[in-house]
Design an enzyme around this catalytic site. Sequence first.
Site, PDB file in Angstrom:
ATOM      1  N   GLY A  45      29.844  -6.096  33.091  1.00  0.00           N
ATOM      2  CA  GLY A  45      28.807  -5.858  34.094  1.00  0.00           C
ATOM      3  C   GLY A  45      29.212  -6.513  35.398  1.00  0.00           C
ATOM      4  O   GLY A  45      29.966  -7.495  35.392  1.00  0.00           O
ATOM      5  N   GLN A  50      28.091 -10.182  43.559  1.00  0.00           N
ATOM      6  CA  GLN A  50      29.347 -10.803  43.115  1.00  0.00           C
ATOM      7  C   GLN A  50      30.552 -10.348  43.938  1.00  0.00           C
ATOM      8  O   GLN A  50      31.606 -10.966  43.888  1.00  0.00           O
ATOM      9  CB  GLN A  50      29.605 -10.498  41.635  1.00  0.00           C
ATOM     10  CG  GLN A  50      28.570 -11.138  40.716  1.00  0.00           C
ATOM     11  CD  GLN A  50      28.882 -10.814  39.275  1.00  0.00           C
ATOM     12  OE1 GLN A  50      28.467  -9.790  38.763  1.00  0.00           O
ATOM     13  NE2 GLN A  50      29.651 -11.678  38.626  1.00  0.00           N
ATOM     14  N   CYS A 100      30.588 -14.972  32.777  1.00  0.00           N
ATOM     15  CA  CYS A 100      30.344 -14.312  34.061  1.00  0.00           C
ATOM     16  C   CYS A 100      31.625 -14.359  34.883  1.00  0.00           C
ATOM     17  O   CYS A 100      32.280 -15.403  34.947  1.00  0.00           O
ATOM     18  CB  CYS A 100      29.217 -15.044  34.787  1.00  0.00           C
ATOM     19  SG  CYS A 100      28.830 -14.354  36.403  1.00  0.00           S
ATOM     20  N   LEU A 101      31.967 -13.241  35.514  1.00  0.00           N
ATOM     21  CA  LEU A 101      33.202 -13.208  36.310  1.00  0.00           C
ATOM     22  C   LEU A 101      33.123 -14.178  37.492  1.00  0.00           C
ATOM     23  O   LEU A 101      34.155 -14.605  37.992  1.00  0.00           O
ATOM     24  CB  LEU A 101      33.471 -11.786  36.807  1.00  0.00           C
ATOM     25  CG  LEU A 101      33.722 -10.750  35.699  1.00  0.00           C
ATOM     26  CD1 LEU A 101      33.909  -9.362  36.300  1.00  0.00           C
ATOM     27  CD2 LEU A 101      34.933 -11.127  34.851  1.00  0.00           C
ATOM     28  N   HIS A 142      21.237 -10.151  32.596  1.00  0.00           N
ATOM     29  CA  HIS A 142      22.200 -11.021  33.296  1.00  0.00           C
ATOM     30  C   HIS A 142      22.426 -10.517  34.727  1.00  0.00           C
ATOM     31  O   HIS A 142      22.442 -11.307  35.679  1.00  0.00           O
ATOM     32  CB  HIS A 142      23.507 -11.044  32.491  1.00  0.00           C
ATOM     33  CG  HIS A 142      24.616 -11.832  33.096  1.00  0.00           C
ATOM     34  ND1 HIS A 142      25.160 -12.947  32.492  1.00  0.00           N
ATOM     35  CD2 HIS A 142      25.314 -11.658  34.256  1.00  0.00           C
ATOM     36  CE1 HIS A 142      26.129 -13.426  33.266  1.00  0.00           C
ATOM     37  NE2 HIS A 142      26.255 -12.670  34.344  1.00  0.00           N
ATOM     38  N   GLU A 143      22.585  -9.205  34.878  1.00  0.00           N
ATOM     39  CA  GLU A 143      22.887  -8.648  36.207  1.00  0.00           C
ATOM     40  C   GLU A 143      21.666  -8.660  37.122  1.00  0.00           C
ATOM     41  O   GLU A 143      21.790  -8.910  38.324  1.00  0.00           O
ATOM     42  CB  GLU A 143      23.445  -7.226  36.077  1.00  0.00           C
ATOM     43  CG  GLU A 143      24.716  -7.092  35.226  1.00  0.00           C
ATOM     44  CD  GLU A 143      25.833  -8.036  35.613  1.00  0.00           C
ATOM     45  OE1 GLU A 143      25.935  -8.422  36.801  1.00  0.00           O
ATOM     46  OE2 GLU A 143      26.609  -8.429  34.717  1.00  0.00           O
ATOM     47  N   HIS A 146      21.410 -11.826  38.785  1.00  0.00           N
ATOM     48  CA  HIS A 146      22.265 -11.937  39.984  1.00  0.00           C
ATOM     49  C   HIS A 146      21.546 -11.394  41.219  1.00  0.00           C
ATOM     50  O   HIS A 146      21.662 -11.958  42.307  1.00  0.00           O
ATOM     51  CB  HIS A 146      23.572 -11.153  39.800  1.00  0.00           C
ATOM     52  CG  HIS A 146      24.630 -11.896  39.044  1.00  0.00           C
ATOM     53  ND1 HIS A 146      25.106 -13.130  39.434  1.00  0.00           N
ATOM     54  CD2 HIS A 146      25.339 -11.568  37.930  1.00  0.00           C
ATOM     55  CE1 HIS A 146      26.048 -13.522  38.585  1.00  0.00           C
ATOM     56  NE2 HIS A 146      26.204 -12.605  37.657  1.00  0.00           N
TER      57      HIS A 146
HETATM   58 ZN    ZN Z   1      27.485 -12.651  36.046  1.00  0.00          ZN
END
Ligand code: ZN
Length: 186
Positions: A45, A50, A100-101, A142-143, A146
């Site tokens: 995701g 991000q 998470c990236l 999760h997204e 963000h």
């Molecule tokens: Zn993330």
Amino acid sequence: MILPIIGYGHPTLRKTAQPIDKDYPNLKELVANMFETMYAADGVGLAAPQVDLSIRVVVIGFRPYDEKTDTYGDASEEHVLVNPEILEYRGEKKFFNEGCLSVPDIHEDVLRPESVVVKYYDADWVEHTDVAQGLYARVVQHEVDHLDGKVFTDRLSNLRRTMLRRRLNDIASGKVRTRYRMKMNK
Ligand code: ZN
């Protein structure tokens, strides 16, 4: 085009992202770039903040991994969520190991409801309402965090966050190595 990913500590990750309207320029190109960026970094995701864009756009995709050949198959499931809204949380809360990236090398168990009802537009501006379950429900939550300026470590216990503080500070100050391109914080 692969876009640089910003890391924990970057101010854009703490902003509330803005909804977009139908006239948003080059949405499909952005979505294609976000998928490319996400797959290149082995993510499932990616939210627009991000990649340093404070707008409410999310891509989600799972590709089956074949251990024998060490390759990824075609995407089994892909979702583009524009202006997503979680309408309802369903089921029990469960722990699941998240990463998470933007928070490289940290993986922690996070407690979240197992299912959500999410309304969103796709890249063709068609409205959908999904009852998300399993990994999809987890990644949606999760997204969407963000988009609201949250990262998954915010959802850990105080004790756990205290234990991770030094590693989070290292990421914030750019002392982290990743296989994928990250943009230094400023
Ligand atoms: Zn993330």
